[in-house]
Each structure stands twice: as structure tokens, then as C-alpha cells.
Write a protein that holds these residues in place. Structure first.
Motif, PDB file in Angstrom:
ATOM      1  N   SER A   1      -7.137  40.067   1.786  1.00 31.27           N
ATOM      2  CA  SER A   1      -7.870  40.678   1.342  1.00 31.27           C
ATOM      3  C   SER A   1      -9.159  39.894   1.416  1.00 31.27           C
ATOM      4  O   SER A   1     -10.034  39.974   1.557  1.00 31.27           O
ATOM      5  CB  SER A   1      -7.664  42.012   0.427  1.00 31.27           C
TER       6      SER A   1
ATOM      7  N   SER B   1      -9.824  37.986   4.538  1.00 29.66           N
ATOM      8  CA  SER B   1     -11.268  38.994   5.365  1.00 29.66           C
ATOM      9  C   SER B   1     -11.823  39.470   4.918  1.00 29.66           C
ATOM     10  O   SER B   1     -13.333  39.371   5.899  1.00 29.66           O
ATOM     11  CB  SER B   1      -9.765  40.853   5.115  1.00 29.66           C
ATOM     12  N   THR B   2     -12.491  39.401   3.452  1.00 28.19           N
ATOM     13  CA  THR B   2     -13.850  39.844   3.305  1.00 28.19           C
ATOM     14  C   THR B   2     -14.824  38.101   3.071  1.00 28.19           C
ATOM     15  O   THR B   2     -15.641  38.202   4.329  1.00 28.19           O
ATOM     16  CB  THR B   2     -14.234  40.141   1.396  1.00 28.19           C
TER      17      THR B   2
ATOM     18  N   TYR C   1      -0.581  40.290  -3.767  1.00 29.19           N
ATOM     19  CA  TYR C   1      -1.627  40.935  -3.325  1.00 29.19           C
ATOM     20  C   TYR C   1      -1.791  42.290  -4.229  1.00 29.19           C
ATOM     21  O   TYR C   1      -0.660  42.088  -4.961  1.00 29.19           O
ATOM     22  CB  TYR C   1      -2.190  41.196  -2.954  1.00 29.19           C
TER      23      TYR C   1
ATOM     24  N   THR D   1      -3.713  45.054  -5.260  1.00 29.68           N
ATOM     25  CA  THR D   1      -4.738  46.136  -5.418  1.00 29.68           C
ATOM     26  C   THR D   1      -4.137  47.255  -5.518  1.00 29.68           C
ATOM     27  O   THR D   1      -4.237  47.897  -5.895  1.00 29.68           O
ATOM     28  CB  THR D   1      -5.404  45.577  -4.454  1.00 29.68           C
TER      29      THR D   1
END
Length: 214
Positions: free
Chosen positions: A38, A41-42, A138, A140
Motif C-alpha cells: 500500500s 502504491s502511494t 500489512y 491496515t
């Protein structure tokens, strides 16, 4: 899947391992991740917006490697053998050892490739019957579950259902701190400790399977 103490302990150990590898990888890559896609990706989106094509290509490469690693893990657990979880852990240990060897022989970019593949593969440890399994590298989703299950507890639901996900998050943070410290002391040679930990977990998994299914 995290209801048994055995599975929770293994998941926390693997999250700590992922955090350790990611902490070292993050410092080595200067702000990119080997397990947290993530974040990559950002970074990809920001790099594209700013026209930083080198940074964008690096992020894309890491994401693709992670997906390949996850796919390899899925193939390993695709069979019905009782040792499939053990094979995933052994494959992870092998990749992390390969990363250590690559760094030893002065090929750090190859070490990073092996690390990313290992992190993608790790997420298949709890994959069952073709399902997605548990996200171990991860957090999140785990934090979302902490909030949702805490809200449920306040409204009459299970009082401690949120705790396993909080422990997963805490394990990853602790591992990341350890990995960052190890990297600051011995650079990517720190990955040898991760390889040893993965091998130990594979051995424990084998013993557990043999005790459960003699």
C-alpha cells in the motif's frame, strides 16, 4: 483462523518477521518497502504525479515481485498435503537465506528481490481452500478490524475479539523496530536473522503437524 493459540502465536511471529524484514528493507531502499505494498502504491502515484519515473519504476517493480511471491505461495498451498504450511515457511526461509548470500557476495539488488518474494509468499501461510488467508505483512486490515470489533464489544459483542488483530499490529511494529536497529548495525546482513527465524518456525510447524496428525 486466529482463534487457536497456536495459530495466533504463529501469525504474530510471522508479522514480527515481516516487520523486521520491512524495517531493514525500508532503510536500505530509502523509503520504499519490501512488504507494505500500500505504501509503495502511494509512492507510485506520487512519483507519477511528480514525474519521477525512476521512483515510479522502482515502486512498480517491487509491487510486481510481491505479487509473484504471493502467487508462488498460493501454488505451494494449492495441494492438500498436511505439510503445505511447513513448505511455505521453508520456502520463505530459503529466499531470505538467498538474500543474505546475495548481500554477502555484493549483489544487494538481488537480495532485495529475494526479500520481496519472501514477503509476498509469507501471506500464504494461512491460506486455505483457495481463500485469501491472513494478511501478515500489512496491518491496515487488522487495524480496521480492531476498530470494528472494539465497537462491537461496546455494543454487546465479544469482549476481546479485537485483541488478536491488535497483537498482530504490535508484532509488526516491534519487528520493524528490531529490523531497523539491526540494519543500522550490520546493514543487509541483518536478513540472516530473519532467515534463521523463518527456518525455526518451519521446524516448529513440522513438529506441530506430526503431533496433531501422527
Amino acid at each position: 483462523m486466529l482463534r487457536s493459540r497456536r495459530n495466533l502465536a504463529l501469525a504474530c511471529a510471522l508479522s514480527a518477521l515481516a516487520g523486521y524484514v520491512d524495517g531493514a528493507g525500508f532503510l536500505h531502499l530509502g523509503g520504499l518497502f519490501v512488504s507494505f505494498m500500500s505504501g509503495n502504491s502511494t509512492r507510485l502515484g506520487v512519483s507519477l504525479a511528480e514525474g519521477h519515473w525512476t521512483g515510479a519504476s522502482e515502486a512498480v517493480g517491487l509491487i510486481l515481485l510481491f505479487v509473484v511471491g504471493a502467487g508462488i505461495g498460493g501454488l505451494i498451498v494449492h495441494g492438500k498435503g498436511r505439510y503445505r504450511q511447513c513448505w511455505v515457511l521453508l520456502a520463505e526461509a530459503t529466499l531470505l537465506a538467498a538474500a543474505g548470500l546475495a548481500y554477502l557476495f555484493g549483489v544487494p539488488w538481488l537480495a532485495v528481490i529475494a526479500m520481496v518474494l519472501a514477503m509476498g509468499l509469507e501471506n500464504a501461510v494461512f491460506q486455505v481452500d483457495g481463500g485469501p488467508g491472513i494478511g501478515l505483512t500489512y496491518m491496515t486490515g487488522a487495524l480496521v478490524k480492531v476498530g470494528q470489533l472494539a465497537a462491537a464489544a461496546l455494543t454487546g459483542g465479544p469482549r476481546w475479539a479485537w485483541l488478536p488483530n491488535l497483537l498482530l499490529w504490535a508484532s509488526l511494529v516491534t519487528g520493524a523496530a528490531a529490523g531497523a536497529f539491526a540494519y543500522s548495525e550490520i546493514s543487509l546482513a541483518a536478513v540472516w536473522f530473519a532467515a534463521a527465524a523463518a527456518l525455526l518456525l518451519a521446524a516448529i510447524a513440522v513438529i506441530s503437524v506430526r503431533r496433531t496428525h501422527p
